[in-house]
Design an enzyme around this catalytic site. Structure first.
Site, PDB file in Angstrom:
ATOM      1  N   LYS A  82       0.838  -1.195   0.000  1.00 29.59           N
ATOM      2  CA  LYS A  82       0.000   0.000   0.000  1.00 29.59           C
ATOM      3  C   LYS A  82       0.871   1.241   0.000  1.00 29.59           C
ATOM      4  O   LYS A  82       1.440   1.622   1.014  1.00 29.59           O
ATOM      5  CB  LYS A  82      -0.919   0.024   1.208  1.00 29.59           C
ATOM      6  CG  LYS A  82      -1.910   1.174   1.129  1.00 29.59           C
ATOM      7  CD  LYS A  82      -1.984   1.951   2.434  1.00 29.59           C
ATOM      8  CE  LYS A  82      -2.787   3.185   2.202  1.00 29.59           C
ATOM      9  NZ  LYS A  82      -1.953   4.221   1.493  1.00 29.59           N
ATOM     10  N   GLU A 108       9.586   2.024  10.690  1.00 27.89           N
ATOM     11  CA  GLU A 108      10.556   3.087  10.386  1.00 27.89           C
ATOM     12  C   GLU A 108       9.774   4.387  10.457  1.00 27.89           C
ATOM     13  O   GLU A 108       8.954   4.652   9.579  1.00 27.89           O
ATOM     14  CB  GLU A 108      11.119   2.880   8.976  1.00 27.89           C
ATOM     15  CG  GLU A 108      11.922   1.626   8.801  1.00 27.89           C
ATOM     16  CD  GLU A 108      13.217   1.697   9.580  1.00 27.89           C
ATOM     17  OE1 GLU A 108      13.868   0.674   9.747  1.00 27.89           O
ATOM     18  OE2 GLU A 108      13.579   2.798  10.026  1.00 27.89           O
ATOM     19  N   CYS A 144      13.375  11.622   6.443  1.00 26.80           N
ATOM     20  CA  CYS A 144      13.393  11.443   7.908  1.00 26.80           C
ATOM     21  C   CYS A 144      14.803  11.513   8.449  1.00 26.80           C
ATOM     22  O   CYS A 144      15.005  11.616   9.651  1.00 26.80           O
ATOM     23  CB  CYS A 144      12.772  10.121   8.245  1.00 26.80           C
ATOM     24  SG  CYS A 144      13.578   8.872   7.336  1.00 26.80           S
ATOM     25  N   GLU A 181       8.826  16.962  15.108  1.00 22.98           N
ATOM     26  CA  GLU A 181       9.166  16.761  13.703  1.00 22.98           C
ATOM     27  C   GLU A 181       8.347  17.693  12.807  1.00 22.98           C
ATOM     28  O   GLU A 181       7.127  17.728  12.902  1.00 22.98           O
ATOM     29  CB  GLU A 181       8.882  15.320  13.305  1.00 22.98           C
ATOM     30  CG  GLU A 181       9.253  15.028  11.856  1.00 22.98           C
ATOM     31  CD  GLU A 181       8.897  13.634  11.434  1.00 22.98           C
ATOM     32  OE1 GLU A 181       7.742  13.235  11.605  1.00 22.98           O
ATOM     33  OE2 GLU A 181       9.797  12.933  10.954  1.00 22.98           O
TER      34      GLU A 181
HETATM   35  O1  TXE Z   1       3.293   9.237   6.929  1.00 21.97           O
HETATM   36  P1  TXE Z   1       1.921   8.529   7.273  1.00 21.97           P
HETATM   37  P2  TXE Z   1       3.523  10.131   5.693  1.00 21.97           P
HETATM   38  C1  TXE Z   1       8.043   9.597   8.293  1.00 21.97           C
HETATM   39  C2  TXE Z   1       8.382  11.051   8.239  1.00 21.97           C
HETATM   40  C3  TXE Z   1       7.019  11.699   8.332  1.00 21.97           C
HETATM   41  C4  TXE Z   1       6.114  10.758   7.655  1.00 21.97           C
HETATM   42  C5  TXE Z   1       5.829  11.192   6.268  1.00 21.97           C
HETATM   43  O2  TXE Z   1       9.230  11.379   9.292  1.00 21.97           O
HETATM   44  O3  TXE Z   1       6.629  11.828   9.674  1.00 21.97           O
HETATM   45  O4  TXE Z   1       6.755   9.474   7.639  1.00 21.97           O
HETATM   46  O5  TXE Z   1       5.143  10.202   5.605  1.00 21.97           O
HETATM   47  C6  TXE Z   1      -0.497   4.870   5.630  1.00 21.97           C
HETATM   48  N1  TXE Z   1      -3.084   2.323   9.251  1.00 21.97           N
HETATM   49  N2  TXE Z   1       9.030   8.841   7.552  1.00 21.97           N
HETATM   50  O6  TXE Z   1       2.938  11.465   5.990  1.00 21.97           O
HETATM   51  O7  TXE Z   1       0.736   9.397   7.285  1.00 21.97           O
HETATM   52  C7  TXE Z   1      -0.501   6.021   4.663  1.00 21.97           C
HETATM   53  O8  TXE Z   1      -1.570   5.916   3.756  1.00 21.97           O
HETATM   54  C8  TXE Z   1      -2.225   1.880   8.310  1.00 21.97           C
HETATM   55  C9  TXE Z   1      10.039   8.097   8.293  1.00 21.97           C
HETATM   56  O9  TXE Z   1       3.054   9.407   4.485  1.00 21.97           O
HETATM   57  O10 TXE Z   1       2.244   7.799   8.499  1.00 21.97           O
HETATM   58  C10 TXE Z   1       0.856   5.855   4.000  1.00 21.97           C
HETATM   59  O11 TXE Z   1       0.793   4.868   2.986  1.00 21.97           O
HETATM   60  N3  TXE Z   1      -1.622   2.672   7.412  1.00 21.97           N
HETATM   61  C11 TXE Z   1      10.755   7.092   7.429  1.00 21.97           C
HETATM   62  C12 TXE Z   1       1.728   5.358   5.152  1.00 21.97           C
HETATM   63  O12 TXE Z   1       0.828   4.859   6.128  1.00 21.97           O
HETATM   64  C13 TXE Z   1      -1.858   3.993   7.491  1.00 21.97           C
HETATM   65  C14 TXE Z   1      11.103   7.627   6.077  1.00 21.97           C
HETATM   66  C15 TXE Z   1       2.537   6.478   5.794  1.00 21.97           C
HETATM   67  O13 TXE Z   1       1.658   7.513   6.064  1.00 21.97           O
HETATM   68  C16 TXE Z   1      -2.740   4.545   8.442  1.00 21.97           C
HETATM   69  C17 TXE Z   1       9.982   8.289   5.458  1.00 21.97           C
HETATM   70  C18 TXE Z   1      -3.358   3.638   9.357  1.00 21.97           C
HETATM   71  N4  TXE Z   1      -4.211   4.063  10.295  1.00 21.97           N
HETATM   72  C19 TXE Z   1       9.004   8.921   6.201  1.00 21.97           C
HETATM   73  N5  TXE Z   1      -2.769   5.901   8.266  1.00 21.97           N
HETATM   74  C20 TXE Z   1      12.024   6.472   8.006  1.00 21.97           C
HETATM   75  N6  TXE Z   1      12.248   6.428   9.314  1.00 21.97           N
HETATM   76  O14 TXE Z   1      12.779   5.929   7.226  1.00 21.97           O
HETATM   77  C21 TXE Z   1      -1.951   6.170   7.231  1.00 21.97           C
HETATM   78  N7  TXE Z   1      -1.408   5.034   6.754  1.00 21.97           N
END
Ligand code: TXE
Length: 482
Positions: A172, A247, A281, A385
């Site tokens: 996904k 992550e 990140c 963050e």
């Molecule tokens: O995250 P989201 P985002 C972190 C970065 C930032 C964020 C940005 O620091 O905070 O990720 O990415 C799905 N149940 N990192 O805004 O919203 C959503 O659809 C299951 C750290 O996208 O958490 C998307 O596909 N899934 C990283 C994915 O989760 C759910 C590197 C991430 O979305 C959900 C990159 C739910 N309830 C970004 N809600 C590292 N440490 O390497 C949303 N999603």
């Protein structure tokens, strides 16, 4: 552009609901295409396909799975420019960054794991007249949930080892960046990967992501995304005793010791601060500088930041494009405002209405790189963050104080320390409470190394053997010798 569809059992299909979500170009505000607004029913169809494909794929010899990874890498490499164009279109990142980082690393991820697995020794242990050997078997069907900042780079980072270890996949991608996950699905179809081995279900996190995490037949979850979402994923997966890799976010420190050679390291510090509009990140969003070089650093740093070419991502000269969406731009600007409220001073950049980006669409989510000084290192702006082109700068007097500041956030993902004395760099790095520390460099990545964080930056590690172990179950077989 053709609507993006789910990829289930080797075919492209709409969501059962027939509903769609718009995919928007963040640099112009224009619609690109639509994606399926899927739900649990679509996840079930993907799981059915994956389960049907699992026995054959799990029993495919490792050598054949290695060959599949090379075949996928070759097919992606032929499409490298298309990957770069799609990634830049979907994320607003500069085409040069999408080419040099996202497209290149997506190919490398498949190549790396295909080669790496052959370098792993067969683990045996002999004692008490017995021989022990470790047998790897697949987890089964795994769920891969990925974010919008490095879409194919992070998806391929999970898909490659998952396939290699004999798992089938329900993936996904973020609803904000579906295009390269779709290209990966098309590539899997083109190279003839057996149907059902790799499936993609598009949609919102709470609808599709949640359905994946709570599905009984999905035995492992590899999640990359925000900490808040990570908590929801963990709460669902943990009681089901699924394998879980998280992550999450970061609030990483870039630390300049008093002997840091400023002119030599300046570009490195700027890169660490603003690559991908700070939407990595691993970016260094808090810069800690020894008091003796603070003024000199600030002058040089602000000068360098003001030279960053911000603009149209499709322009080859652009170094920083837009952020991922208008919503995210609003969130980032709220932190700039908070920074001022908490006593900070904007040295360069700021809100788009006071520091607009020239020659870009007025509907684009553009922000200038922003530097805030004068904030306490314990302020919200300096410890939460932001995930955008905003850094805070702080002075310290002693290394102990710098260590306390660097470790003084709820996160523990990465950090960098810059010094003319490597021994001091080693010593400082060993005191940082993070998963990764760079000394006199940043984002220098050896894919064999453990990647991940501590505290609210996540649980577990990816990379090299850590990925192979996550995506396999280990059985120790002990044979008594006659
Ligand atoms: O995250 P989201 P985002 C972190 C970065 C930032 C964020 C940005 O620091 O905070 O990720 O990415 C799905 N149940 N990192 O805004 O919203 C959503 O659809 C299951 C750290 O996208 O958490 C998307 O596909 N899934 C990283 C994915 O989760 C759910 C590197 C991430 O979305 C959900 C990159 C739910 N309830 C970004 N809600 C590292 N440490 O390497 C949303 N999603």
């Amino acid at each position: 552009m053709q609507p993006v569809l789910n990829f289930i059992n080797g075919s492209f299909v709409e969501a059962a609901s027939q509903r769609t979500i718009d995919d928007v170009n963040p640099a112009t505000g224009e619609g690109i295409t639509t994606i399926p607004r899927s739900g649990a029913e679509d996840v079930q169809a993907a799981v059915d396909a994956a389960l049907a494909a699992t026995p054959a794929w799990a029993s495919t010899p490792l050598e054949e799975r290695i060959a599949w990874l090379h075949k996928i890498a070759d097919a992606l490499e032929e499409q490298a420019e298309t990957i770069a164009q799609l990634e830049s279109l979907d994320t607003g990142k500069p085409i040069t960054l999408a080419r040099n980082v996202d497209a290149a690393r997506s190919v490398a991820n498949f190549r790396f794991f295909a080669d790496f697995v052959l370098q792993q020794p067969q683990q045996t242990f002999s004692d008490h007249g017995a021989i022990n050997y470790v047998q790897r078997s697949p987890v089964g069907c795994v769920g891969l949930i990925t974010p919008w900042n490095l879409p194919l780079y992070l998806l391929s980072w999970k898909v490659a080892p998952a396939l290699l270890m004999g798992n089938t996949i329900v993936a996904k991608p973020s609803e904000l960046t579906p295009l390269t996950a779709n290209l990966l699905a098309q590539t899997m179809q083109t190279v003839g990967l057996p149907s059902g081995v790799f499936n993609v279900v598009h949609g919102y996190g709470p609808d599709v992501g949640q359905a994946i995490v709570e599905h009984d037949d999905i035995r492992g979850i590899s999640f990359t995304g925000g900490t808040a979402t990570g908590k929801i994923v963990a709460a669902t997966a943990a009681p089901m005793f699924k394998k879980l890799s998280l992550e999450l976010g970061g609030k990483n420190a870039t630390v300049l010791l008093d002997d840091a050679p400023l002119d030599e390291i300046m570009q490195g510090v700027v890169r660490a601060s603003f690559t991908n509009s700070g939407q990595v990140c691993l970016c260094g969003s808090r810069i800690l500088v020894h008091a003796s070089i603070y003024d000199d650093f600030l002058e040089k740093f602000v000068h360098a930041v003001e030279r960053i070419q911000v603009g149209d991502p499709s322009n080859e000269a652009t170094v920083m494009g837009s952020v991922i969406s208008q919503d995210h731009k609003t969130k980032v600007e709220s932190y700039i405002q908070l920074g001022v409220e908490e006593g900070g001073v904007v040295l360069t950049g700021g809100l788009s209405k006071t520091a607009p980006v020239e020659n870009v669409s007025k509907h684009g989510a553009f922000l200038r790189p922003t530097v805030l000084a004068g904030l306490p290192a314990t302020s919200r702006t300096a410890t939460e963050e932001i995930f955008g082109p905003v850094v805070t700068v702080h002075a310290f007097e002693t290394e102990d104080e710098a260590v306390e500041m660097a470790n003084g956030t709820p996160y523990g993902l990465a950090g960098s320390v810059w010094t003319a004395d490597i021994e001091r760099g080693h010593r400082f790095a060993e005191r940082m409470d993070t998963g990764i520390v760079w000394v006199n460099t940043w984002l220098n990545r050896d894919l064999r190394t453990p990647f991940g964080g501590v505290k609210q930056s996540g649980v577990g590690r990816e990379g090299g053997a850590w990925s192979l172990n996550f995506f396999s179950e280990l059985t120790n077989i002990c044979v008594q010798q006659p």
